[in-house]
Design a protein around this motif. Structure first.
Motif, PDB file in Angstrom:
ATOM      1  N   SER A  85       0.781  -1.188   0.030  1.00 45.32           N
ATOM      2  CA  SER A  85       0.104   0.006   0.031  1.00 45.32           C
ATOM      3  C   SER A  85       0.710   1.239   0.039  1.00 45.32           C
ATOM      4  O   SER A  85       0.492   2.269   0.084  1.00 45.32           O
ATOM      5  N   THR A  86       2.062   1.168   0.038  1.00 42.80           N
ATOM      6  CA  THR A  86       3.018   2.237  -0.002  1.00 42.80           C
ATOM      7  C   THR A  86       3.140   3.031  -1.460  1.00 42.80           C
ATOM      8  O   THR A  86       2.850   2.401  -2.388  1.00 42.80           O
ATOM      9  N   HIS A  87       3.516   4.256  -1.484  1.00 41.98           N
ATOM     10  CA  HIS A  87       3.800   4.975  -2.606  1.00 41.98           C
ATOM     11  C   HIS A  87       5.474   4.873  -2.591  1.00 41.98           C
ATOM     12  O   HIS A  87       6.067   4.886  -1.838  1.00 41.98           O
ATOM     13  N   GLY A  88       5.810   4.828  -3.991  1.00 42.59           N
ATOM     14  CA  GLY A  88       7.272   4.460  -4.220  1.00 42.59           C
ATOM     15  C   GLY A  88       8.058   5.151  -5.318  1.00 42.59           C
ATOM     16  O   GLY A  88       7.139   5.467  -6.371  1.00 42.59           O
ATOM     17  N   VAL A  89       8.988   5.556  -5.350  1.00 45.08           N
ATOM     18  CA  VAL A  89       9.786   6.392  -6.246  1.00 45.08           C
ATOM     19  C   VAL A  89      11.166   5.721  -6.283  1.00 45.08           C
ATOM     20  O   VAL A  89      11.823   5.536  -5.423  1.00 45.08           O
ATOM     21  N   VAL A  90      11.494   5.752  -7.588  1.00 45.02           N
ATOM     22  CA  VAL A  90      13.092   5.285  -7.833  1.00 45.02           C
ATOM     23  C   VAL A  90      13.854   6.438  -8.159  1.00 45.02           C
ATOM     24  O   VAL A  90      13.435   7.314  -9.346  1.00 45.02           O
ATOM     25  N   LEU A  91      15.030   6.840  -7.712  1.00 47.22           N
ATOM     26  CA  LEU A  91      15.702   7.813  -7.889  1.00 47.22           C
ATOM     27  C   LEU A  91      17.036   7.341  -8.568  1.00 47.22           C
ATOM     28  O   LEU A  91      17.579   6.221  -8.068  1.00 47.22           O
ATOM     29  N   VAL A  92      17.299   7.691  -9.937  1.00 49.62           N
ATOM     30  CA  VAL A  92      18.326   7.129 -10.679  1.00 49.62           C
ATOM     31  C   VAL A  92      19.429   8.193 -11.031  1.00 49.62           C
ATOM     32  O   VAL A  92      19.009   9.343 -11.391  1.00 49.62           O
ATOM     33  N   GLU A  93      20.560   7.946 -10.674  1.00 48.47           N
ATOM     34  CA  GLU A  93      21.748   8.873 -11.318  1.00 48.47           C
ATOM     35  C   GLU A  93      22.120   8.971 -12.636  1.00 48.47           C
ATOM     36  O   GLU A  93      22.472   8.054 -13.335  1.00 48.47           O
ATOM     37  N   ARG A  94      21.685  10.122 -13.059  1.00 51.05           N
ATOM     38  CA  ARG A  94      21.875  10.161 -14.638  1.00 51.05           C
ATOM     39  C   ARG A  94      23.198  11.234 -14.800  1.00 51.05           C
ATOM     40  O   ARG A  94      23.182  12.298 -14.587  1.00 51.05           O
ATOM     41  N   THR A  95      24.340  10.462 -15.064  1.00 49.58           N
ATOM     42  CA  THR A  95      25.467  11.272 -15.216  1.00 49.58           C
ATOM     43  C   THR A  95      26.082  10.905 -16.655  1.00 49.58           C
ATOM     44  O   THR A  95      25.689  10.210 -17.573  1.00 49.58           O
ATOM     45  N   ALA A 126      19.787  14.549  -4.969  1.00 46.81           N
ATOM     46  CA  ALA A 126      19.082  13.436  -4.393  1.00 46.81           C
ATOM     47  C   ALA A 126      18.478  13.770  -3.199  1.00 46.81           C
ATOM     48  O   ALA A 126      17.242  13.704  -2.638  1.00 46.81           O
ATOM     49  N   SER A 127      19.460  14.406  -2.226  1.00 54.73           N
ATOM     50  CA  SER A 127      19.188  14.884  -0.937  1.00 54.73           C
ATOM     51  C   SER A 127      17.967  15.882  -0.919  1.00 54.73           C
ATOM     52  O   SER A 127      17.299  15.737  -0.018  1.00 54.73           O
ATOM     53  N   GLN A 128      18.233  16.800  -1.837  1.00 51.32           N
ATOM     54  CA  GLN A 128      17.330  17.988  -1.902  1.00 51.32           C
ATOM     55  C   GLN A 128      16.083  17.375  -2.336  1.00 51.32           C
ATOM     56  O   GLN A 128      14.930  17.983  -1.554  1.00 51.32           O
ATOM     57  N   LEU A 129      15.945  16.372  -3.096  1.00 48.21           N
ATOM     58  CA  LEU A 129      14.466  16.054  -3.565  1.00 48.21           C
ATOM     59  C   LEU A 129      14.082  15.218  -2.614  1.00 48.21           C
ATOM     60  O   LEU A 129      12.748  15.490  -2.343  1.00 48.21           O
ATOM     61  N   ILE A 130      14.652  14.519  -1.988  1.00 49.14           N
ATOM     62  CA  ILE A 130      14.046  13.591  -0.752  1.00 49.14           C
ATOM     63  C   ILE A 130      13.332  14.423   0.186  1.00 49.14           C
ATOM     64  O   ILE A 130      12.234  14.309   0.759  1.00 49.14           O
ATOM     65  N   THR A 131      14.178  15.301   0.703  1.00 49.04           N
ATOM     66  CA  THR A 131      13.916  16.372   1.826  1.00 49.04           C
ATOM     67  C   THR A 131      12.626  17.178   1.228  1.00 49.04           C
ATOM     68  O   THR A 131      11.472  17.346   2.293  1.00 49.04           O
ATOM     69  N   GLN A 132      12.370  17.682   0.181  1.00 43.49           N
ATOM     70  CA  GLN A 132      11.404  18.240  -0.546  1.00 43.49           C
ATOM     71  C   GLN A 132       9.972  17.171  -0.530  1.00 43.49           C
ATOM     72  O   GLN A 132       8.863  17.513  -0.186  1.00 43.49           O
ATOM     73  N   PRO A 157       2.746  13.442  -3.850  1.00 45.20           N
ATOM     74  CA  PRO A 157       3.893  14.244  -4.278  1.00 45.20           C
ATOM     75  C   PRO A 157       4.984  13.571  -5.073  1.00 45.20           C
ATOM     76  O   PRO A 157       5.754  14.107  -5.752  1.00 45.20           O
ATOM     77  N   LEU A 158       4.843  12.253  -4.958  1.00 45.47           N
ATOM     78  CA  LEU A 158       5.982  11.527  -5.562  1.00 45.47           C
ATOM     79  C   LEU A 158       5.683  11.609  -7.051  1.00 45.47           C
ATOM     80  O   LEU A 158       6.506  11.871  -7.947  1.00 45.47           O
ATOM     81  N   VAL A 159       4.511  11.141  -7.341  1.00 46.58           N
ATOM     82  CA  VAL A 159       3.870  11.313  -8.734  1.00 46.58           C
ATOM     83  C   VAL A 159       4.030  12.651  -9.319  1.00 46.58           C
ATOM     84  O   VAL A 159       4.561  12.976 -10.615  1.00 46.58           O
ATOM     85  N   LEU A 160       3.506  13.626  -8.514  1.00 46.26           N
ATOM     86  CA  LEU A 160       3.674  14.997  -8.980  1.00 46.26           C
ATOM     87  C   LEU A 160       4.907  15.585  -9.435  1.00 46.26           C
ATOM     88  O   LEU A 160       5.015  16.323 -10.299  1.00 46.26           O
ATOM     89  N   ALA A 161       5.748  15.084  -8.573  1.00 42.77           N
ATOM     90  CA  ALA A 161       7.198  15.728  -8.679  1.00 42.77           C
ATOM     91  C   ALA A 161       7.954  15.099 -10.076  1.00 42.77           C
ATOM     92  O   ALA A 161       8.455  15.910 -10.850  1.00 42.77           O
ATOM     93  N   LEU A 162       7.382  14.031 -10.251  1.00 35.92           N
ATOM     94  CA  LEU A 162       8.080  13.322 -11.655  1.00 35.92           C
ATOM     95  C   LEU A 162       7.496  13.963 -12.901  1.00 35.92           C
ATOM     96  O   LEU A 162       8.282  14.536 -13.586  1.00 35.92           O
TER      97      LEU A 162
END
Length: 214
Positions: A85-95, A126-132, A157-162
């Motif tokens: 039942s959780t909301h999940g988001v994947v953060l991926v380093e794009r370099t 990533a730290s800034q985004l997770i804080t938000q 907020p996870l979906v909206l942020a994407l």
């Protein structure tokens, strides 16, 4: 990391805190939380790296994960299956180094698994985004529950942020898109013609490019 470790899908930190996988202790990412949210370190979180309020969770795929091979795909599948039942988001380093692998992980995570995916330049971003996201989740938790019941998906907020990461898409257009395409998977599969009816031709092209050419 042993991806067979059970996932703590029901972990819920108190407001102003975040549950962090022990492996991130001392990292630049966690150091970026100072003054904003307080980390609570726990072992055996499985593939989940961070637990936010409202049972939201984050999985982090680093540049080295992408370069090393396809192990991250098994982690993504376990993450998707264990969220319940959780909301999940994947953060991926794009370099510059991981750019050649990014489209593959994006297609797999978004198109095949239906996960919300956000590209980040590194641990600082990533730290800034997770804080938000943690702060947004906390504000949502205190909002009117009757209003939340009718607009929960739009205000996730996870979906909206994407969606707001798409060029030329601000909050208003993001909400309009999610009203017509209530999941990331549906939005990624929408035709240019259907998107144009919602946000116009130019923005529709940006949306299609975000999901097919990044």
């Amino acid at each position: 990391m042993d991806i067979s470790t059970p996932v703590r899908a029901n972990a819920v930190p108190p407001y102003g805190h975040i549950i962090v996988n022990e492996k991130w202790r001392g990292s630049a990412l966690v150091q970026g939380f100072r003054g904003s949210i307080k980390p609570i370190f726990e072992e055996e979180l499985g593939v989940v790296d961070f637990h936010l309020s409202n049972k939201s969770c984050v999985m982090y795929v680093s540049e080295s994960d992408l370069v090393a091979g396809s192990t991250y795909k098994r982690r993504l599948v376990k993450f998707r299956n264990a969220r319940f039942s959780t909301h999940g988001v994947v953060l991926v380093e794009r370099t510059r180094l991981s750019e050649q692998y990014f489209l593959g992980v994006q297609k797999f995570a978004v198109f095949e698994l239906g996960l919300a995916l956000l590209p980040v330049a590194g641990q600082t971003e990533a730290s800034q985004l997770i804080t938000q996201l943690a702060h947004d989740n906390g504000r949502e938790a205190g909002s009117n529950p009757f209003l939340r019941r009718s607009t929960a998906r739009l205000q996730d907020p996870l979906v909206l942020a994407l969606v707001q990461r798409i060029p030329a898409v601000g909050r208003v257009k993001a909400l309009a898109l999610l009203h017509n395409f209530p999941s990331i998977h549906q939005l990624s599969q929408a035709s240019a013609q259907d998107l144009e009816l919602v946000v116009g031709q130019t923005t529709a092209q940006h949306v299609r490019s975000f999901f097919t050419q990044n």
